[in-house]
Design an enzyme around this catalytic site. Structure first.
Site, PDB file in Angstrom:
ATOM      1  CG  HIS A  59      -1.668   1.302   1.375  1.00  0.00           C
ATOM      2  ND1 HIS A  59      -2.777   1.605   0.610  1.00  0.00           N
ATOM      3  CD2 HIS A  59      -1.457   2.385   2.165  1.00  0.00           C
ATOM      4  CE1 HIS A  59      -3.220   2.801   0.933  1.00  0.00           C
ATOM      5  NE2 HIS A  59      -2.433   3.300   1.874  1.00  0.00           N
TER       6      HIS A  59
ATOM      7  CG  HIS B 239      -9.043  -0.967  -2.840  1.00  0.00           C
ATOM      8  ND1 HIS B 239      -9.106  -0.805  -4.215  1.00  0.00           N
ATOM      9  CD2 HIS B 239      -7.722  -0.907  -2.523  1.00  0.00           C
ATOM     10  CE1 HIS B 239      -7.884  -0.640  -4.695  1.00  0.00           C
ATOM     11  NE2 HIS B 239      -7.018  -0.699  -3.674  1.00  0.00           N
TER      12      HIS B 239
ATOM     13  CG  HIS C   7      -7.712   3.020  -5.788  1.00  0.00           C
ATOM     14  ND1 HIS C   7      -8.070   2.866  -4.463  1.00  0.00           N
ATOM     15  CD2 HIS C   7      -6.414   2.608  -5.862  1.00  0.00           C
ATOM     16  CE1 HIS C   7      -7.037   2.398  -3.775  1.00  0.00           C
ATOM     17  NE2 HIS C   7      -6.018   2.213  -4.605  1.00  0.00           N
TER      18      HIS C   7
ATOM     19  CD  GLU D 123      -5.288  -2.072  -6.238  1.00  0.00           C
ATOM     20  OE1 GLU D 123      -5.110  -2.579  -5.098  1.00  0.00           O
ATOM     21  OE2 GLU D 123      -5.318  -0.843  -6.450  1.00  0.00           O
TER      22      GLU D 123
END
Length: 274
Positions: free
Chosen positions: A60, A104, A115, A134
């Protein structure tokens, strides 16, 4: 049993704002503590399932969000922001399973802080025509190394998003997204119990899991937030323009496809930062 954990932060229970996710944020210390709690819960689940080695890839932002000495189970910690395989750096065929922790949903969805890699550059990604975030992109690396993705944690959207690319994945829902900036979160202790128990149970049946089986050759389509980014993306060999803001590329090697996508992420970042 050797387990690879790819850690993001936006999917951790209690995190709902960028201020909790970036080192300069007012509430970053809160976000960091919440993430550490779920990481250690996952490690406890891994150990309970018979795990003997865990690698945490901090994936991250600047990728140094955890205090290494506070990791449970003497887990190894891969940190630092320049990684050729980005969120999947460190994975190899010696691992038995992958855990996507704190993930997420994709760009364009109502999931909390949704995103896909770069929220300022990427508006949409499709893998073989299927919208993905992702998890689907990172599954390409797991497919290359032949390692199943056992678990994904986050809100109610991450499991259905991952399922087309990660067969049999267990989705652990620690919060319910109300909008992109609001969620109903489980208490951190309750979320950690779910993560610990869910990871343990998923790994107990790891012998039933298959690595990702994404059909090859595969095509990735990326829609950017500006025409300049799409133009810049075509500087990479094999990337073709579909319209003003969309590019595509095709290949029959999962790792090469992922690496091309990551090259787009790094390249278009220059326009975001300018």
């Amino acid at each position: 049993m050797k387990i690879f954990v790819s850690l993001d932060l936006e999917g951790v229970a209690g995190i709902v704002d960028w201020q909790q996710c970036v080192a300069s944020g007012d509430d970053y210390a809160i976000g960091r503590d919440l993430a550490l709690g779920e990481v250690n819960a996952a490690i406890e689940g891994i150990i309970a399932a018979g795990g003997t080695e865990t690698l945490i890839n901090d994936a991250h932002s600047v990728m140094r969000n955890l205090p290494p000495s506070l990791l449970a189970g003497r887990a190894s910690y891969l940190s630092g922001r320049v990684k050729p395989l980005y969120m999947m750096q460190g994975l190899d065929p010696s691992f038995d399973a992958v855990v996507f922790l704190g993930y997420h949903s994709a760009a364009g969805t109502p999931g909390i802080l949704s995103h896909t890699y770069n929220p300022k550059a990427i508006a949409d990604v499709r893998l073989n025509g299927v919208p993905t975030g992702e998890a689907g992109l990172n599954a390409l690396v797991a497919q290359h190394f032949g390692v199943p993705v056992a678990v994904i944690t986050g809100d109610q959207y991450v499991g259905p998003e991952a399922e087309p690319f990660c067969p049999g994945v267990t989705a652990i829902v620690v919060k319910e997204s109300i909008s992109r900036y609001a969620a109903r979160n489980l208490h951190p202790d309750a979320a950690r119990e779910l993560v610990r128990d869910g990871v343990r149970e998923a790994l107990a049946r790891r012998g039933e899991l298959l690595p990702p089986q994404i059909t090859m050759p595969a095509t990735i389509e990326v829609r950017f937030t500006s025409p300049d980014m799409a133009e810049q993306a075509t500087w990479i060999q094999g990337v073709r323009r579909l319209d003003f803001v969309t590019v595509a590329f095709t290949g029959d090697e999962p790792l090469a496809l992922f690496q091309t996508f990551i090259a787009l992420v790094y390249l278009t970042r220059s326009l975001v930062e300018s």
